[in-house]
Motif scaffolding. Structure first.
Motif, short mmCIF file in Angstrom:
data_model
loop_
_atom_site.label_atom_id
_atom_site.label_comp_id
_atom_site.label_asym_id
_atom_site.label_seq_id
_atom_site.Cartn_x
_atom_site.Cartn_y
_atom_site.Cartn_z
N GLY A 36 -20.97 -8.13 65.28
CA GLY A 36 -22.15 -8.50 64.50
C GLY A 36 -22.95 -7.32 64.02
N ASP A 37 -22.78 -6.16 64.66
CA ASP A 37 -23.49 -4.96 64.22
C ASP A 37 -22.84 -4.38 62.97
N SER A 38 -23.62 -3.66 62.18
CA SER A 38 -23.13 -3.08 60.93
C SER A 38 -23.54 -1.62 60.83
N ILE A 39 -22.80 -0.88 60.03
CA ILE A 39 -23.19 0.47 59.64
C ILE A 39 -23.08 0.57 58.12
N SER A 40 -23.96 1.36 57.52
CA SER A 40 -23.86 1.65 56.10
C SER A 40 -23.07 2.93 55.92
N VAL A 41 -22.10 2.90 55.00
CA VAL A 41 -21.31 4.11 54.73
C VAL A 41 -21.50 4.53 53.27
N GLY A 42 -22.72 4.33 52.80
CA GLY A 42 -23.12 4.81 51.49
C GLY A 42 -23.01 3.78 50.40
N ASP A 43 -21.78 3.36 50.08
CA ASP A 43 -21.60 2.41 48.98
C ASP A 43 -21.17 1.03 49.47
N ARG A 44 -21.18 0.82 50.79
CA ARG A 44 -20.77 -0.48 51.33
C ARG A 44 -21.26 -0.60 52.77
N LYS A 45 -21.22 -1.82 53.25
CA LYS A 45 -21.59 -2.09 54.65
C LYS A 45 -20.34 -2.52 55.41
N LEU A 46 -20.16 -1.92 56.57
CA LEU A 46 -19.06 -2.29 57.44
C LEU A 46 -19.63 -3.02 58.65
N THR A 47 -19.10 -4.21 58.91
CA THR A 47 -19.61 -5.06 59.99
C THR A 47 -18.53 -5.26 61.05
N ALA A 48 -18.93 -5.12 62.30
CA ALA A 48 -18.01 -5.35 63.41
C ALA A 48 -17.81 -6.85 63.60
N VAL A 49 -16.56 -7.28 63.51
CA VAL A 49 -16.21 -8.69 63.65
C VAL A 49 -15.09 -8.81 64.68
N ARG A 50 -15.34 -9.59 65.73
CA ARG A 50 -14.27 -9.79 66.70
C ARG A 50 -13.26 -10.78 66.12
N PRO A 51 -11.99 -10.38 66.03
CA PRO A 51 -10.99 -11.29 65.45
C PRO A 51 -10.69 -12.45 66.39
N PRO A 52 -10.06 -13.50 65.87
CA PRO A 52 -9.78 -14.68 66.69
C PRO A 52 -8.89 -14.37 67.89
N LEU A 53 -7.95 -13.44 67.73
CA LEU A 53 -7.06 -13.04 68.81
C LEU A 53 -7.22 -11.56 69.09
N PHE A 54 -7.24 -11.21 70.36
CA PHE A 54 -7.35 -9.80 70.76
C PHE A 54 -6.76 -9.65 72.15
N ASP A 55 -6.08 -8.53 72.39
CA ASP A 55 -5.48 -8.28 73.69
C ASP A 55 -6.29 -7.29 74.51
N ASN A 56 -7.46 -6.93 74.01
CA ASN A 56 -8.27 -5.89 74.65
C ASN A 56 -9.74 -6.28 74.47
N PRO A 57 -10.52 -6.30 75.56
CA PRO A 57 -11.91 -6.77 75.46
C PRO A 57 -12.81 -5.87 74.63
#
Length: 264
Positions: free
Chosen positions: A120-141
């Protein structure tokens, strides 16, 4: 390592593949987002160290990197992290806090260069925003995928991965049957917990990605896929109630070794 290529304007793929005896090939991808503040997503396998650094340098001067986004701390994603941070002195490491703490038991992570992110957290990288999204499947917490609001692409970590018959640069180059079988098998083997969840709850997790509606999926373990988000989500929906995949045992290994010796 395979030859880097542009998947879409501003996004370069640093592709590799890992041979899975008797099954096919598992793609192992990292990505460069050529944002105003350039981003490297994951750092490949350590066995590809020299080739990975050459591939990275062929698409960007590491000194121009401002961010290294680590989707999780598995070895096929952190294999060249220390070398990248040395070659990219201006880059910060964006990662889930537990990933950083776990890596710190093996090597001195430069904490003053770290940026901790939760889903849910985001960072700005100048010309866009990157948001942390947990995918539906993951093998690592510690997994945090990336949604890029400019390209409308989702970098999904291990989710949507598949063992495929031959390496490819685009998911459309993989036969639909092979893609479906490979993705379902990978989802089951890499995420055995999925068979223990309630289908309704899992469907809600899938719906979160459906609402984002990414136009492209950049999985660490699948060739880039355009316009397939709905198809992939429907495929994953079938996994929880399906019969779990069973990993090869020692008898299978002995058979594979015998075949390899016979081929020499």
């Amino acid at each position: 390592m395979d030859k880097p290529y542009q998947a879409m304007p501003g996004i370069e793929v640093l592709p590799a593949h890992f041979s899975v005896p008797g099954a096919g090939f598992l793609p192992v991808n990292s990505f460069v987002i050529k944002a105003k503040e350039a981003v490297l997503v994951d750092t490949g396998m350590g066995i590809d160290s020299e080739a990975f650094m050459r591939a990275l340098t062929s698409v960007i001067d590491p000194r121009d990197l401002k961010w290294v986004w680590l989707t999780h701390d598995d070895a096929d994603h952190t294999g060249n992290l220390q070398k990248v941070l040395e070659a990219a002195p201006n880059a910060r490491l964006a990662a889930y806090s537990l990933a950083v703490l776990r890596m710190s038991t093996a090597w001195p992570v430069p904490m003053d260069r770290v940026y901790w992110l939760n889903p849910g957290d985001s960072i700005s990288v100048g010309d866009r925003k990157l948001t942390a999204v947990r995918p539906p499947l993951f093998d690592n917490p510690t997994t945090i995928g990336v949604y890029d609001d400019k390209s409308e692409a989702f970098f999904s970590a291990d989710c949507f991965g598949a063992i495929i018959p031959t390496p490819a640069q685009d998911a459309d180059d993989v036969a639909e049957k092979d893609l479906a079988q490979g993705m379902a098998g990978w989802a089951s083997l890499d995420n055995p917990w999925v068979h223990m969840v309630q289908s309704n709850g899992f469907s809600e997790t899938l719906d979160r990605i459906r609402q984002i509606a990414p136009k492209m999926i950049f999985s660490a373990h699948l060739p880039p896929a355009t316009g397939k988000t709905g198809q992939f989500l429907e495929l994953l929906r079938t996994v929880p109630p399906a019969t779990p995949s069973i990993a090869p045992n020692q008898a299978a290994l002995e058979q594979i070794l015998a075949q390899m010796r016979g081929g020499i």
